[in-house]
Design a protein around this motif. Structure first.
Motif, PDB file in Angstrom:
ATOM      1  N   SER A 235       8.038  -3.506  -3.345  1.00 58.08           N
ATOM      2  CA  SER A 235       8.343  -2.246  -2.691  1.00 58.08           C
ATOM      3  C   SER A 235       9.708  -2.349  -2.042  1.00 58.08           C
ATOM      4  N   THR A 236      10.313  -1.196  -1.809  1.00 60.57           N
ATOM      5  CA  THR A 236      11.634  -1.155  -1.212  1.00 60.57           C
ATOM      6  C   THR A 236      11.554  -1.341   0.296  1.00 60.57           C
ATOM      7  N   CYS A 237      12.463  -2.137   0.831  1.00 61.07           N
ATOM      8  CA  CYS A 237      12.573  -2.301   2.274  1.00 61.07           C
ATOM      9  C   CYS A 237      14.045  -2.538   2.597  1.00 61.07           C
ATOM     10  N   GLU A 238      14.361  -2.661   3.882  1.00 58.85           N
ATOM     11  CA  GLU A 238      15.737  -2.938   4.274  1.00 58.85           C
ATOM     12  C   GLU A 238      15.775  -4.078   5.280  1.00 58.85           C
TER      13      GLU A 238
ATOM     14  N   ASN B 249       0.798  -1.230   0.000  1.00 61.32           N
ATOM     15  CA  ASN B 249       0.000   0.000   0.000  1.00 61.32           C
ATOM     16  C   ASN B 249       0.828   1.277   0.000  1.00 61.32           C
ATOM     17  N   THR B 250       2.152   1.147  -0.073  1.00 64.60           N
ATOM     18  CA  THR B 250       2.993   2.344  -0.108  1.00 64.60           C
ATOM     19  C   THR B 250       2.854   3.026  -1.458  1.00 64.60           C
ATOM     20  N   PRO B 251       2.865   4.375  -1.486  1.00 61.76           N
ATOM     21  CA  PRO B 251       2.665   5.103  -2.742  1.00 61.76           C
ATOM     22  C   PRO B 251       3.662   4.734  -3.828  1.00 61.76           C
ATOM     23  N   SER B 252       4.879   4.317  -3.436  1.00 63.96           N
ATOM     24  CA  SER B 252       5.917   4.039  -4.424  1.00 63.96           C
ATOM     25  C   SER B 252       5.889   2.610  -4.935  1.00 63.96           C
ATOM     26  N   SER B 253       5.033   1.791  -4.350  1.00 65.60           N
ATOM     27  CA  SER B 253       5.022   0.380  -4.745  1.00 65.60           C
ATOM     28  C   SER B 253       4.370   0.197  -6.104  1.00 65.60           C
TER      29      SER B 253
END
Length: 247
Positions: A125-128, A116-120
């Motif tokens: 999506s990006t994570c670490e 649900n992140t806007p950039s996904s």
């Protein structure tokens, strides 16, 4: 991408015995006995080579395959972090890639935070991810795109990988995916198939909420406290480019 080149290395890693948690980075580097390394700006191995050795050294350490993965709550923009079990690197044509395997429940908060992140885009999506190896005092901070593989997946390779992961899990781990929704007020659990198996003892098909979670790394920040060595690796045109940096 499900395949990346793997390099091999026999380089030994330094070990460190920490006697106090109230010390600085320079103090840690001077503590205990360490092995001298010959790595330089122009002669360093990639994070992928290093982590294979690190994990091998910690294979018998209880919890040695526990990693932390951080996401962002799209509503509050606050960070969220939790511990998950690393379940190996994806293999393609019998060779390990850099893609990291984990599992999660589709009803969990991490799934919603990522998708649900806007950039996904879709289910990426990006994570670490953070992996600390206490035995060798090494830290890996791995950034990348997170992909969830569910029952609607069309890629035959990923469908097989999800099914295999479900079958390779322990009985108690499979049972958790039949529990009630995570995070709601606790009530007595509904009937759960023992071990995720049918009456004949055969493993049931994975439920819809079981997700294979794959991290596709694009960057790794590596730190070895034994000699204060740090490097950053970036994925450039499907090849890992490593550079030594100041700790």
């Amino acid at each position: 991408r499900a395949s990346q080149s793997i390099l091999r290395s026999n380089r030994k890693l330094s070990s460190l015995n920490m006697s106090s948690s109230n010390i600085g980075l320079s103090d840690i580097g001077k503590s205990g006995s360490t092995e001298k390394t010959s790595e330089s700006q122009y002669n360093i191995t990639t994070w992928r080579e290093k982590i294979s050795i690190s994990s091998a050294k910690s294979r018998k350490v209880r919890g040695g395959n526990y990693v932390q993965i951080a996401t962002v709550d799209p509503e509050t923009m606050e960070p969220r972090c939790r511990t998950v079990v690393f379940r190996g690197f994806v293999k393609k044509d019998k060779e390990e890639t850099s893609i990291m395997k984990m599992i999660t429940d589709k009803r969990s908060s991490k799934y919603g935070e990522v998708t649900n992140t806007p950039s996904s885009e879709g289910k990426n999506s990006t994570c670490e991810l953070l992996w600390w190896f206490g035995k060798s005092s090494e830290q890996y901070r791995i950034r990348g795109d997170l992909k969830f593989v569910d029952g609607d997946e069309k890629d035959s390779f990923l469908v097989t990988a999800r099914k295999a992961q479900w079958g390779n899990m322990s009985d108690p781990a499979r049972e958790q995916f039949y529990w009630k929704e995570p995070g709601v007020p606790y009530e007595s659990e509904s009937e759960v198939p023992t071990g995720g198996r049918d009456e004949d003892g055969k493993v049931l098909p994975p439920p819809d909420n079981f997700l294979l979670m794959l991290l596709h790394p694009v960057r790794c920040d590596y730190l070895r406290l034994g000699d204060n060595f740090r490097q950053v690796d970036d994925l450039v045109d499907d090849e890992w480019v490593a550079q030594r940096v100041t700790p």
